[in-house]
Design a protein around this motif. Structure first.
Motif, mmCIF file in Angstrom:
data_model
loop_
_atom_site.group_PDB
_atom_site.id
_atom_site.type_symbol
_atom_site.label_atom_id
_atom_site.label_comp_id
_atom_site.label_asym_id
_atom_site.label_seq_id
_atom_site.Cartn_x
_atom_site.Cartn_y
_atom_site.Cartn_z
ATOM 1 N N THR A 1 0.593 -1.269 0.190
ATOM 2 C CA THR A 1 0.175 0.114 0.307
ATOM 3 C C THR A 1 0.828 1.215 0.336
ATOM 4 O O THR A 1 2.191 1.036 0.437
ATOM 5 N N ILE A 2 0.929 2.355 0.055
ATOM 6 C CA ILE A 2 1.155 3.501 -0.282
ATOM 7 C C ILE A 2 1.604 3.733 1.170
ATOM 8 O O ILE A 2 2.520 4.102 0.983
ATOM 9 N N SER A 3 0.890 3.886 2.005
ATOM 10 C CA SER A 3 1.617 3.611 3.664
ATOM 11 C C SER A 3 2.333 2.649 3.468
ATOM 12 O O SER A 3 3.658 3.254 4.289
ATOM 13 N N LYS B 1 5.887 3.955 1.909
ATOM 14 C CA LYS B 1 6.147 5.602 2.040
ATOM 15 C C LYS B 1 6.481 5.592 3.758
ATOM 16 O O LYS B 1 8.053 5.439 4.085
ATOM 17 N N THR C 1 6.031 8.551 -2.054
ATOM 18 C CA THR C 1 5.284 7.756 -2.413
ATOM 19 C C THR C 1 6.133 7.045 -3.290
ATOM 20 O O THR C 1 6.707 7.924 -4.243
ATOM 21 N N SER D 1 5.135 7.656 -5.924
ATOM 22 C CA SER D 1 5.558 8.765 -7.650
ATOM 23 C C SER D 1 5.887 9.216 -7.110
ATOM 24 O O SER D 1 6.168 9.960 -8.372
ATOM 25 N N GLN D 2 6.328 9.897 -6.175
ATOM 26 C CA GLN D 2 7.125 10.381 -5.314
ATOM 27 C C GLN D 2 8.798 9.866 -5.929
ATOM 28 O O GLN D 2 9.666 10.250 -6.511
#
Length: 304
Positions: free
Chosen positions: A64-66, A69, A75, A77-78
């Motif tokens: 997941t994104i969390s 990260k 993230t 995308s970053q």
């Protein structure tokens, strides 16, 4: 051939010509055997490594994104943006087959975020420790040399977007940036006036990082060179941004202000929460709640 000549010279006292010819013939036979082994085994080894990397890639895609990260501090995308910016650089440490800039960036971010040993990171990413070491060095060099302009003070349209973002998120008008601090562990400093100023009560040393970020939590200014025991106000006044804030705040902020916690001095251009003495009026209480919410929402010390 030069190596064999050196070996023959070094062993001249122990071997005569016949002995050396036998040694040379035996060495050539061993060398051919090794070459043959390398020709047959790498395909199997590469296939195993490819399978491991495929599994690793599948695990990455399932995060997941969390979770992503929490491991890489960015993230997806970053991270993609970072890969895009670093892809044109002259990477020399990733010429290994099927090892890409994407993998190099992920491995470097993981090593920096988790501070795991090279051995642990190498096992996790299924590469050699030397490659992790080399590419991490290149990663840090490329980031510092090619992306220096990515951290800049918001101006014009960027500044307006940040003001709008802060107002829509927490309801504080004319807010340009939020500032936070954290500690970065280091060895005992040398060639500094007071090394003990970097020392905490437990005997460890660290510098204090002070960073400003916009409404998206992206850095707009960073300083990481002052002792951990310096108060925030002193560090701020010693930075280029702090000096510009004292000399000409209008040129820097254009009538906007910065949000910080109560360790900073309250001023016309630097807004901090009011002390909660139970005597605050309704308006001051509202401002204090919004400032506290903003600092907690942005988690200023931890996102930096």
């Amino acid at each position: 051939m030069a190596l064999e000549t050196c070996i023959a010279f070094l062993l001249a006292d122990s071997y005569d010509v016949e002995d050396f010819l036998f040694f040379k013939k035996n060495a050539n036979r061993k060398r051919r055997k090794i070459r043959k082994k390398l020709k047959t085994e790498p395909s199997d080894n590469l296939q195993i490594e490819d399978d491991k990397r495929d599994v690793f890639n599948a695990v990455l895609q399932s995060l997941t994104i969390s979770d992503f990260k929490s491991h890489f501090q960015l993230t997806p995308s970053q991270t993609e943006d970072l890969v895009r910016l670093l892809a044109p650089c002259e990477w020399t440490a990733i010429r290994e087959e099927r090892w890409t800039v994407w993998h190099a960036v992920l491995a470097s971010l993981w090593a920096l975020s988790t501070q795991e040993s090279y051995h642990s990171v190498a096992n996790r990413f299924h590469i050699t420790e030397s490659l992790i070491c080399d590419q991490l060095d290149e990663f840090c060099t490329f980031v510092s040399s090619h992306l220096a302009n990515e951290i800049h003070w918001p101006q014009e349209e960027e500044a307006e977007m940040s003001v709008v973002g802060f107002f829509s998120n927490v309801g504080l008008p004319d807010t340009l940036c939020v500032v936070g601090t954290c500690f970065i562990p280091c060895e005992k400093p040398i060639d500094v006036p007071d090394p003990e100023a970097y020392k905490d009560p437990k005997g460890s040393y660290s510098v204090k990082l002070m960073a400003f970020c916009n409404h998206k939590g992206r850095f707009t200014y960073v300083s990481a060179e002052h002792p951990r025991n310096w108060p925030n106000s002193r560090i701020l006044s010693a930075t280029e941004l702090g000096k510009a804030l004292q000399e000409d705040p209008m040129a820097l902020l254009h009538g906007k202000h910065i949000i910080g916690n109560s360790t900073f001095a309250l001023s016309e251009h630097f807004l901090t929460p009011f002390p909660d003495y139970a005597t605050l009026g309704q308006k001051k209480c509202a401002i204090t709640r919004k400032c506290s919410h903003l600092l907690q929402w942005r988690k200023a010390p931890s996102i930096l």
